[in-house]
Structures are given as structure tokens and as C-alpha cells.
Design an enzyme around this catalytic site. Sequence first.
Site, short mmCIF file in Angstrom:
data_model
loop_
_atom_site.label_atom_id
_atom_site.label_comp_id
_atom_site.label_asym_id
_atom_site.label_seq_id
_atom_site.Cartn_x
_atom_site.Cartn_y
_atom_site.Cartn_z
N HIS A 185 1.12 -4.91 -4.85
CA HIS A 185 0.31 -3.70 -4.94
C HIS A 185 -0.78 -3.76 -3.88
O HIS A 185 -1.39 -4.81 -3.65
CB HIS A 185 -0.31 -3.58 -6.33
CG HIS A 185 -1.25 -2.44 -6.42
ND1 HIS A 185 -0.90 -1.16 -6.06
CD2 HIS A 185 -2.57 -2.38 -6.80
CE1 HIS A 185 -1.94 -0.37 -6.21
NE2 HIS A 185 -2.96 -1.08 -6.65
N ASN A 193 -4.89 2.66 -1.33
CA ASN A 193 -4.30 2.33 -2.63
C ASN A 193 -3.65 3.60 -3.19
O ASN A 193 -4.34 4.56 -3.50
CB ASN A 193 -5.42 1.82 -3.56
CG ASN A 193 -4.90 1.39 -4.92
OD1 ASN A 193 -3.79 1.75 -5.32
ND2 ASN A 193 -5.71 0.65 -5.65
N CYS A 232 -1.30 0.76 -11.66
CA CYS A 232 -0.72 0.35 -10.38
C CYS A 232 0.48 -0.58 -10.56
O CYS A 232 1.19 -0.87 -9.60
CB CYS A 232 -1.78 -0.32 -9.52
SG CYS A 232 -3.25 0.71 -9.35
#
Length: 344
Positions: A271, A301, A124
Site C-alpha cells: 500500500h 495514497n 487501504c
Amino acid sequence: MEHANTCGRDQAKVGIRIAGTGKYLPETTVTNEDFTRFVETSDEWITTRTGISSRPVETRLFSWEMGVRAAEEAIRRSGIPKEQIGLVIATTVSPDYLTPSMSCLAANGLGLSAPACFDVNCACAGFVQAVDMAEKYLSSGAFETVLIISSEMMSKVVNYQDRSTCVLFGDGAGAAVLQRGSGIYTSEMGSDPAGGGGVFMRGIPPSSFFRPKEEPFDPLSDGWPVTQGFELYQNGREVYKFATRALPTAVRAACAKAGIEPAELSMIFPHQANARIIETAAKNLGLPMERFFLNIADHGNLSSACIPIELREAEEAGLLHRGDRICLVGFGGGLVYAGCVLEW
Ligand code: ACO
């Protein structure tokens, strides 16, 4: 951080200019309620524990094709002819192939002639890591124009029998065209490699299509928990602890190298793993939540695609202005984190 591995570089003097951003989000969305068909969960649990209500899921395209869609927009918005792109960096933990790389597949799909191409696997934190690499190539004069493509098809890597992970992720792609700039640029990267068992995948799946898994794969175990073949495993609590430390650490350190306080940032683009992680970081940094860009509610996500999509959406919302000092900060599998401060 116990295992921090800080890039101890001096503040770069050259900086970068993000000339154009693009995004691709699938039209199909999966709501929290939809997950109650697969696993024992509820909209209430997912919303209060994560901040997620729905996530986009791709049903037709491959990962690299989503990346091409996002890149087409970024190139168009940059106004820079695609022939000028000298380097393509793709970031993904959900590629269609191990080789050819996503960067090569996307370069071909975009009709680029012969750019340098490579992929970055930094989970990520991939987009921020790629920005930092691009800055090095641009400031050294090795390349004039860099295209970053971050594309993730997380719906094909989650285990639909594991309620603690399958509800978290979605699909999408973001892209950015970068050139040399004149503003500040600093970065901070680090890792907790001993924490790698906190998030892992053993390989990539054979199909890009969203579907609940039919047959369990043979369990394999090499000391980390048993997963079914390629699917993503996450020890949510452990990664949560890491993330709540890593996010403020990276922001603070990148700001310190730039000679500014976090409060001087006009916006932070974190993130999007869990709204609670961002709230904890905001408290830790003494900043209001409004300073953090948040789109997790209807995106989930999207791994490395989160941050470039945030940049595009912030531009669409009129939240970014030339000269703004912003911070991009990612964290995830590895475990790794990466943050950078730049002038928009
Ligand atoms: N619905 C209902 N109950 C659930 C669900 C669900 N979807 N998922 C878990 N639970 C249950 C658990 O089984 C547990 O029950 P128990 O107490 O009876 O054992 C209870 O809820 C609490 O579980 P926790 O795992 O402690 O829940 P937590 O509040 O920590 O939330 C979450 C889990 C959302 C995963 C959180 O830990 C988190 O966000 N972690 C960080 C994720 C992250 O940052 N990832 C990094 C990037 S990902 C990458 O790199 C690819």
C-alpha cells in the site's frame, strides 16, 4: 502486533490466477505547489516526508464510474467474457452511496446480468482482503470468475484545512479478474482494533466533486478528536508506527505459510501511504527497495485502489511474469492489515 488476529488457515492448495488487471487514473493532477493555496505547506515538506509530488483528482466521474472504467480494462485484458463473472466485490471507503453498493452500481454500469455483489470496507487493505475472499470462493467452487473493483475518491473525504492529511490522498480505481489457479496462495490478516481512532471518517459526503470545503460542518465528538462532519481524520504518527510494524509482519507471516523466505519473492506490492514506511519495511525485511513497487510520487495514497493499479502498472512495465511469486500487502483504517503471497 498487540491485537493481531491471524487467520490461522493452512496454505491453500488451489491458488488463484489474476487473469486481467485494469486501472483508471483521472487526467487532472494536483501538485504539491497547488496545496500551498489552501494550507501552510511546501513542496519540500511533502516530498521529503511522504515521497509524494502530485496526485490525480477526479473532477467529472463518480467513484463507481471510475471503477467501471478500470473494470472494463481488466475484463478486456482477461479475455474472459463478462457474462462469466459470477461475483463482483467492490472495495472502497469513498462510495457514492451507502446503498446501492458500489459493486451493484458498477455491475449495472458494466452491463453484467445478475452476478452476486457485495462491498468490502477494509480501508487501504481492501483489495488484498477482497483477493483473499475471492480465493475462498474460487477454491470452494462457489464461483468460477470473480471481478474485484477498488475505487476511491479520496479528494472528497479529506479536510482541506488539515495540512497533515489533505496532501496525502488522490483519486483512482483499479480492478482485477480472478479465476482458480495452480500456484501457491497464502495470506495473513490482522488488526489493531483499539487503534481505530488513528484514522476515521464519520460518514460519506454528499458530493463527488473535488472542491475545497466551503462551510465547516458542526463539530461532533464521541471521544475521538473533533472532525468537521464526514472528513477523514488521521493521527499520522500513530498510524505510521502501526504501518511500519504491520507491513513486515504480514509479509513474513504470509511467506512462512507458503514455506518461502521474503527474499524469494520477486516483488512486493505494498500500500502506498508513505515512501518512508516502505523504506522502513524494506530495511526490516532485509530487502532492497527495488523489490518494492513504488508509484506514490505521482499517485499519492489512493487507499484500496493502490495495489490493483500497481499490478497493472507493473505489467505495463514488464515487471510481472507468469510464475513470479509476489506479495500484496495493505494496511490502514481499522486499524487493519492484510497480506497475501501468490504466484502470478
Ligand atoms: N506541510 C508542512 N508541515 C506539516 C504538514 C504539511 N503538509 N503536515 C504536518 N506538518 C507539520 C506538523 O504540523 C508538525 O509540526 P510541529 O512539529 O510543529 O507540530 C510536523 O510537520 C511533523 O508532523 P508529523 O505528523 O510528526 O509528521 P510525520 O513526519 O509523521 O509525517 C505523515 C506525517 C506523512 C502523515 C506520516 O505520519 C504518515 O505517513 N503516517 C502514516 C499514514 C498511513 O499509513 N495511513 C494509513 C492509510 S490511510 C487510510 O487507511 C485511509
